[in-house]
Design a protein around this motif. Structure first.
Motif, short mmCIF file in Angstrom:
data_model
loop_
_atom_site.label_atom_id
_atom_site.label_comp_id
_atom_site.label_asym_id
_atom_site.label_seq_id
_atom_site.Cartn_x
_atom_site.Cartn_y
_atom_site.Cartn_z
N THR A 36 13.75 -36.98 35.70
CA THR A 36 15.19 -37.12 35.80
C THR A 36 15.91 -35.93 35.14
OG1 THR A 36 15.20 -38.44 33.75
CG2 THR A 36 15.11 -39.63 35.85
N ALA A 37 15.33 -35.39 34.08
CA ALA A 37 16.00 -34.33 33.33
C ALA A 37 16.14 -33.05 34.14
CB ALA A 37 15.23 -34.04 32.04
N ALA A 38 15.16 -32.74 34.99
CA ALA A 38 15.22 -31.49 35.76
C ALA A 38 16.44 -31.47 36.67
CB ALA A 38 13.94 -31.32 36.58
N GLU A 107 15.24 -33.99 42.07
CA GLU A 107 16.48 -34.28 42.79
C GLU A 107 16.26 -35.37 43.82
OE1 GLU A 107 18.71 -29.93 42.53
OE2 GLU A 107 17.38 -30.37 44.22
N ALA A 108 15.11 -35.32 44.51
CA ALA A 108 14.80 -36.36 45.50
C ALA A 108 14.64 -37.72 44.83
CB ALA A 108 13.54 -35.99 46.26
N TYR A 109 14.05 -37.73 43.65
CA TYR A 109 13.85 -38.99 42.93
C TYR A 109 15.18 -39.60 42.49
CZ TYR A 109 12.58 -42.25 39.24
OH TYR A 109 12.46 -43.36 38.46
N LEU A 110 16.09 -38.75 42.00
CA LEU A 110 17.39 -39.26 41.56
C LEU A 110 18.21 -39.80 42.74
CD1 LEU A 110 18.80 -36.91 38.77
CD2 LEU A 110 17.75 -39.16 38.58
N GLN A 111 18.02 -39.21 43.91
CA GLN A 111 18.75 -39.66 45.09
C GLN A 111 18.23 -41.00 45.61
OE1 GLN A 111 18.55 -36.45 47.91
NE2 GLN A 111 19.89 -35.11 46.71
#
Length: 240
Positions: A36-38, A107-111
């Motif tokens: 998540t931090a990236a 980014e894909a994981y946060l989306q």
């Protein structure tokens, strides 16, 4: 470009490479919460990628500038230095690509966080481990091998003070030792032991860069006896 300008520009690139290496660190990706931090610190990660790419270019730039000046003293060592530097730059670019891949995954994981973290976490761990091995093991081994060849040539030719060349060879050995310890999981990257083994090389790069800018090569040794050979082609004459 004159020899003096090439040498001084090489010194400037060495210092630029050091600065780029410092700013290429991406704490968000190295953290335990990178998934998540990236993405939350995407600008910082992108900036780190840009600086790592610049660092790659400085690796090649230093070798390209020094090669025509040192090949007259030892063809084999100078070719080895150039070749290993190019390979190190290529590995550094691969490391940059892996860094961006971790960012894209984050980014894909946060989306879509509902997909769970097992799959993305496993892939992220693979990408992070691959990046660490490329940056801190293989790239370092290749870079230090090329550096050792260059410092050995400089030590023999006395183009710079021999103590400075010897310092570079010892530093390369210590940096390689740190990478081998990391490969066998005896130390981690952000540890006192790993950093201590790399400090001599970091200080040496700083001193060498300043020396080349201020002093350049020893002018009394810049004109060795011309080798007796006839180039067979323009390509061969460049390397020999």
């Amino acid at each position: 470009m004159t020899t003096d300008k090439k040498i001084r520009l090489a010194g400037l690139l060495i210092l630029s490479g050091m600065c780029s290496g410092i700013f290429s660190v991406a704490p968000a990706v190295d953290s335990k919460t990178y998934l998540t931090a990236a993405a939350q610190n995407s600008n910082g990660v992108l900036l780190a990628a840009v600086f790592q790419f610049i660092m790659s270019l400085t690796y090649m730039g230093v070798a390209i500038l020094l090669y025509p000046e040192i090949k007259r003293f030892n063809r084999s060592l100078s070719i080895g230095f150039l070749g290993f530097r190019i390979l190190a730059a290529a590995l550094s670019i691969i490391g940059t690509t892996l860094l961006l891949a971790v960012l894209a995954l984050s980014e894909a994981y946060l989306q879509n966080p509902s997909q769970g973290s097992v799959g993305p976490g496993l892939l992220g761990n693979v990408l992070k481990a691959s990046r660490d091995y490329v940056n801190h093991v293989f790239m370092v081994l290749v870079l230090c091998t090329g550096n050792y060849l260059c410092y050995l040539l400089l030590y023999r030719s006395k183009l710079i003070p021999q103590w400075l060349s010897l310092w570079g060879m010892v530093g390369a050995f210590l940096a390689v030792s740190a990478s081998i310890l990391f490969l066998f999981r005896q130390v981690d990257v952000i540890t006192y032991g790993y950093l201590a083994l790399n400090v001599p090389t970091a200080i040496h790069e700083l001193v060498l860069g300043i020396w080349l800018i201020v002093k350049g090569f020893n002018k009394s040794d810049l004109q060795p006896a011309a080798p007796s050979y006839t180039p067979l082609s323009s390509f061969r004459s460049f390397f020999y």
